[in-house]
Scaffold this active site. Structure first.
Site, PDB file in Angstrom:
ATOM      1  N   GLU A   8     -43.276 -12.645 -21.054  1.00 29.95           N
ATOM      2  CA  GLU A   8     -43.884 -13.992 -20.942  1.00 29.95           C
ATOM      3  C   GLU A   8     -43.998 -14.543 -22.099  1.00 29.95           C
ATOM      4  OE1 GLU A   8     -43.522 -15.831 -18.447  1.00 29.95           O
ATOM      5  OE2 GLU A   8     -42.934 -14.344 -17.152  1.00 29.95           O
ATOM      6  N   HIS A  51     -32.489 -16.024 -14.480  1.00 33.62           N
ATOM      7  CA  HIS A  51     -32.829 -14.631 -14.237  1.00 33.62           C
ATOM      8  C   HIS A  51     -31.665 -13.833 -14.383  1.00 33.62           C
ATOM      9  CE1 HIS A  51     -36.538 -16.976 -13.506  1.00 33.62           C
ATOM     10  NE2 HIS A  51     -37.299 -15.989 -14.030  1.00 33.62           N
TER      11      HIS A  51
END
Length: 563
Positions: free
Chosen positions: A388, A479
């Site tokens: 992140e 993703h």
């Protein structure tokens, strides 16, 4: 030779041993840079305009600056037409200490927009830059489409832009190639038209879930052109859940300890690296406090229990230890200060929502939100936090658009960062190199069944990610479209295997020997980081990444054999 998968890794790993030995990775990014003066910015844009022979309708605006290798500065410069930014039209400009141009990487999106001058010859086309609808109307249209009953967590923002309509077309030499034989470099992006549009940034909560979206709304008739997700996510002494007892930096205020590390970052929301307790809400909440400097019990959070007792503190310990190691990896190895290179502090909020199976990064607050999990364990493992925070670095530099191939590269950068932070942390979190020690499995620790979310060695193991590039990869969720680049980085670092059936085997490595030799985590990460921070633009795709990663490798380690 088909370079679908190994177009970057194979060519870089063939760098000569002498070149690598002669150019050890001692170059570090510089300290935070002082903002350029208006005169310096004017000089830079004038230099670029003269270089490209632009007419009076075309110009440049310096958007941001960050450190480059010691002695250099990197400027992100937007291309404009009649004073309006051209979406994805930008230059990444490296200058030396004297302000002289060292290099320029260009994403040109105005070739057909007016007459752009000698350097950008194209058919003339004019665009009216006067909007027919208001910015408020564009916001209302975006909100109505996304979440009409949502609550804004920050006020919507709008920007008027010229939005290029881009299609992917085959180059002349690839017109008759079979689809299965296409390489990324066989396709090129072609601008077929332009629309005046608003970029509407909405950050909302709806039904207890975040809705973070950038909507491209026509400024002529209000129709939705495109939606881009802005939620970058993955589905004292403290006892962490995944790493045992770990050291964490806190602050003593009177007789109360707070989870504020004032040694890592300045400014920001809390003046340092902070961990807050969302306490099952949708906002950050307050910084964690404790009467002692011993935190957590090292156990998975008990659903419905206290978020402030020892069990509730564990998620915060996970977050702080992960954030500290991410900061240290970037700073100690690369000389990169915090997420933006300018040492601006960030924070992480733990216990977001209830039984929330997600963690995500939001650049509007330079912050990360971590759920407690339901199908997963608490989403604060070291590689997830590094992942992140990797989005924060990308947001401050290349700003790779979170859709299509650029979105896959954005996700891949975060997977790479997460694994490199894991390797650094697992080996004590000290030193100036990235050692071995990561597992090349993304999110394995948070998975209750022990199966990782993504597999960098062989992405297709998840059943959705491709091992190799194809012309349809841009249609995948980001993703999954990250898969080929993740595998590229694994090969670059660790090499491949010549045995058919081995997870590290590639059918595209056909040279003798068929197993390539990797160059290790440290060199591989430096090459990738340099490309992402000093060469990639928001629209960089796999083909563009190939070229720019090779350029970064050559600048760091000298000449290598190209394949």
């Amino acid at each position: 030779m088909n370079l679908r998968l190994t177009m970057i890794a194979a060519s870089l790993a063939l760098a000569s041993t002498s070149a690598l030995a002669a150019n050890q990775s001692t170059q570090l990014m510089a300290a935070p840079v002082a903002a350029a003066s208006p005169q310096q910015n004017t000089a830079l844009v004038n230099t670029l305009a003269a270089k490209h022979g632009l007419d009076s309708n075309h110009g440049y605006v310096v958007r941001s600056e960050h450190p480059g290798v010691a002695g250099t500065k990197v400027a992100r410069v937007d291309h404009t037409y009649k004073g309006v930014r051209v979406w994805h039209g930008e230059s990444v400009v490296v200058t030396d200490a004297a302000g002289k141009l060292v290099s320029e990487a260009v994403s040109e999106r105005r070739q057909g927009l007016g007459q752009a001058g000698q350097g950008l010859r194209a058919n003339a086309k004019d665009v009216d830059v006067t909007p027919k609808i208001s910015a408020k109307a564009a916001i209302d249209l975006a909100v109505k489409k996304l979440a009409p009953n949502g609550t804004h967590t920050s006020q919507p923002q709008t920007e008027l832009v010229i939005f290029p309509i881009v299609t992917s077309q085959r180059i002349a030499s690839a017109v008759n190639k079979a689809e299965k034989d296409l390489n990324a470099t066989d396709l090129q992006d072609v601008v077929t038209g332009y629309e005046l549009a608003y970029v509407v940034k909405t950050r909302m909560m709806a039904s207890g879930r975040p809705v973070l979206v950038d909507s491209i709304i026509s400024a002529v008739d209000g129709h939705l052109i495109k939606e881009i997700s802005a939620m970058h996510s993955v589905v004292g002494s403290g006892k962490s859940q995944y790493n045992g007892t770990v050291p964490i930096n806190t602050t003593l205020n009177g007789s109360t300890y707070t989870m504020l590390d004032a040694t890592r970052g300045t400014g920001g929301t809390y003046g340092g690296l902070a961990i807050t307790n969302a306490n099952h809400g949708t906002t950050a909440g307050s910084i964690y406090t404790n009467s002692t400097n011993t935190w957590g019990d090292g156990q998975q959070y008990i659903s419905g229990g206290s978020t402030t007792n020892a069990n509730g503190q564990t998620a915060a310990v996970n977050a702080l230890w992960g954030a500290m190691n991410t900061y240290d990896t970037l700073k100690n190895v690369l000389g990169w200060s915090s997420l933006n290179g300018q040492n601006t502090a960030f924070y992480i909020a733990a216990h977001v929502n209830s039984n929330y199976d997600n963690a995500y990064y939001d650049d509007t607050c330079r912050c990360m939100y971590i759920g407690d999990g339901s199908s997963f364990y608490s989403l604060g493992s070291i590689d997830v936090i590094g992942h992140e925070m990797g989005h924060g670095v990308t947001a401050a530099t290349s700003n790779l658009t979170y859709s299509g191939e650029s979105g896959g590269l954005n996700e891949s950068n975060s997977d790479i960062t997460g694994d490199m932070v894991e390797a650094y942390a697992r080996n004590g979190g000290t030193g100036t190199v990235i050692p071995a020690g990561n597992d090349w499995e993304v999110g394995k620790e948070i998975a209750k069944d022990g199966v990782a979310l993504r597999h960098m060695r062989k992405p297709s193991q998840d059943g959705s990610s491709p091992d190799a590039w194809s012309s349809t990869i841009k249609n995948l969720d980001v993703h999954y479209s990250s898969g080929p680049n993740n595998r590229m980085f694994y090969f670059l670092s660790q090499g491949s295997n010549a045995t058919v059936g081995n997870d590290a085997y590639s059918q595209y490595l056909v040279k003798t020997p068929k197993a390539m030799t990797g160059i290790g985590n440290d060199k591989a990460f430096r090459i990738w980081f340099k490309a992402n921070t000093t060469k990639f633009t928001a629209s960089t795709n796999y083909a563009d990444a190939r070229t720019k990663v090779q350029q970064a490798a050559q600048e760091l380690y000298g000449e290598f054999e190209r394949i």
